[in-house]
Design a protein around this motif. Structure first.
Motif, mmCIF file in Angstrom:
data_model
loop_
_atom_site.group_PDB
_atom_site.id
_atom_site.type_symbol
_atom_site.label_atom_id
_atom_site.label_comp_id
_atom_site.label_asym_id
_atom_site.label_seq_id
_atom_site.Cartn_x
_atom_site.Cartn_y
_atom_site.Cartn_z
ATOM 1 N N PRO A 68 0.834 -1.206 0.000
ATOM 2 C CA PRO A 68 0.000 0.000 0.000
ATOM 3 C C PRO A 68 0.872 1.261 0.000
ATOM 4 N N GLU A 69 0.314 2.363 -0.465
ATOM 5 C CA GLU A 69 1.067 3.609 -0.612
ATOM 6 C C GLU A 69 1.697 4.074 0.703
ATOM 7 N N ARG A 70 0.946 4.023 1.772
ATOM 8 C CA ARG A 70 1.480 4.463 3.074
ATOM 9 C C ARG A 70 2.639 3.578 3.518
ATOM 10 N N PHE A 71 2.520 2.267 3.304
ATOM 11 C CA PHE A 71 3.590 1.337 3.658
ATOM 12 C C PHE A 71 4.845 1.660 2.844
ATOM 13 N N LEU A 72 4.661 1.884 1.560
ATOM 14 C CA LEU A 72 5.781 2.223 0.673
ATOM 15 C C LEU A 72 6.469 3.496 1.153
ATOM 16 N N SER B 89 10.199 6.618 17.453
ATOM 17 C CA SER B 89 10.370 5.162 17.394
ATOM 18 C C SER B 89 9.195 4.458 16.713
ATOM 19 N N GLY B 90 8.012 5.027 16.764
ATOM 20 C CA GLY B 90 6.854 4.424 16.113
ATOM 21 C C GLY B 90 6.997 4.288 14.605
ATOM 22 N N TRP B 91 7.815 5.123 14.006
ATOM 23 C CA TRP B 91 8.039 5.051 12.560
ATOM 24 C C TRP B 91 8.693 3.735 12.148
ATOM 25 N N TYR B 92 9.455 3.141 13.023
ATOM 26 C CA TYR B 92 10.211 1.942 12.671
ATOM 27 C C TYR B 92 9.426 0.657 12.924
ATOM 28 N N GLU B 93 8.213 0.758 13.393
ATOM 29 C CA GLU B 93 7.361 -0.403 13.631
ATOM 30 C C GLU B 93 6.454 -0.604 12.421
ATOM 31 N N MET B 94 6.672 -1.703 11.704
ATOM 32 C CA MET B 94 5.938 -1.934 10.456
ATOM 33 C C MET B 94 4.432 -2.030 10.648
ATOM 34 N N ASP B 95 3.980 -2.417 11.814
ATOM 35 C CA ASP B 95 2.533 -2.507 12.045
ATOM 36 C C ASP B 95 1.854 -1.144 11.938
ATOM 37 N N ASN B 96 2.618 -0.067 12.083
ATOM 38 C CA ASN B 96 2.080 1.293 11.965
ATOM 39 C C ASN B 96 2.059 1.790 10.524
ATOM 40 N N TRP B 97 2.578 1.021 9.602
ATOM 41 C CA TRP B 97 2.745 1.473 8.225
ATOM 42 C C TRP B 97 1.506 1.272 7.354
ATOM 43 N N SER B 98 0.483 0.689 7.890
ATOM 44 C CA SER B 98 -0.731 0.457 7.111
ATOM 45 C C SER B 98 -1.929 0.420 8.048
ATOM 46 N N ASN B 99 -3.064 0.890 7.557
ATOM 47 C CA ASN B 99 -4.298 0.842 8.349
ATOM 48 C C ASN B 99 -4.922 -0.541 8.306
ATOM 49 N N VAL B 100 -4.585 -1.294 7.266
ATOM 50 C CA VAL B 100 -5.129 -2.638 7.096
ATOM 51 C C VAL B 100 -4.080 -3.632 7.577
ATOM 52 N N PRO B 101 -4.473 -4.582 8.436
ATOM 53 C CA PRO B 101 -3.474 -5.538 8.917
ATOM 54 C C PRO B 101 -3.018 -6.484 7.798
ATOM 55 N N HIS B 102 -1.701 -6.696 7.760
ATOM 56 C CA HIS B 102 -1.113 -7.626 6.799
ATOM 57 C C HIS B 102 -0.227 -8.583 7.577
ATOM 58 N N PRO B 103 -0.079 -9.821 7.107
ATOM 59 C CA PRO B 103 0.810 -10.763 7.798
ATOM 60 C C PRO B 103 2.236 -10.199 7.883
ATOM 61 N N ILE B 104 2.906 -10.493 8.979
ATOM 62 C CA ILE B 104 4.257 -9.956 9.207
ATOM 63 C C ILE B 104 5.212 -10.398 8.107
ATOM 64 N N LYS B 105 5.082 -11.610 7.623
ATOM 65 C CA LYS B 105 5.965 -12.102 6.547
ATOM 66 C C LYS B 105 5.762 -11.282 5.268
#
Length: 181
Positions: free
Chosen positions: A96-100, A126-142
């Motif tokens: 997703p664009e935000r993740f990118l 520090s929150g910027w470096y947590e990938m779970d914050n990079w998208s509003n939709v949950p995606h698998p960690i892998k």
């Protein structure tokens, strides 16, 4: 001035832009002053070389190569942020664009050692470096790790290509030192 390697030349040249209080490579006053006193030597000579290399790289490298070097190595916050925004628009990814955007930002502004990375002025919360914050939709960690890895691989490949181009340019000018091992 002879640089040890292409990375040190690029880093010094990009840093030269932020050294003067005027916010740019102000070599003209130094040249004018040198005409009155004689030869330019020492720190002023090194600074002039850095400014010259900055201009030469900016003019000679492709826009893509210049943009990725600025995003990776520049200390000029505004130019770095513009380069990051441009990279976000051109990097292709199924993410997703935000993740990118977050992946490019954290690549260009990596987490630094020290307390909350406070050894640098260019640090992110520090929150910027947590990938779970990079998208509003949950995606698998892998999936997130794969997206981030592929985005960074593309960016690092572009940096390598840009450094090869810069190396060729600086070698032609005789600015990279060659030492026999």
């Amino acid at each position: 001035m002879i640089y040890r390697n292409v990375v040190s030349a690029v880093v010094r040249a990009l840093a030269a832009e932020t050294i003067s209080s005027a916010g740019g490579c102000d070599f003209e006053p130094k040249v004018q002053c040198a005409k009155q006193k004689g030869e330019i030597v020492g720190k002023e000579a090194a600074f002039l070389t850095d400014c010259w290399v900055f201009g030469r790289l900016h003019k000679s490298l492709s826009a893509e190569h210049w943009r990725v070097l600025v995003a990776k190595f520049s200390t000029h916050s505004e130019r770095k942020h513009v380069a990051i925004a441009e990279l976000t628009r051109v990097v292709q990814s199924p993410a997703p664009e935000r993740f990118l955007h977050c992946a490019v930002v954290t690549w260009a502004l990596p987490r630094l050692p020290g307390v909350d990375g406070k050894r640098s002025t260019n640090v992110l919360p520090s929150g910027w470096y947590e990938m779970d914050n990079w998208s509003n939709v949950p995606h698998p960690i892998k999936t997130q790790e794969r997206w981030r890895r592929e985005i960074r691989k593309v960016l690092e490949r572009e940096v390598d290509e840009a450094l090869v181009s810069a190396q060729a340019l600086l070698d032609a000018e005789g600015l990279i030192g060659t030492q026999a091992a």
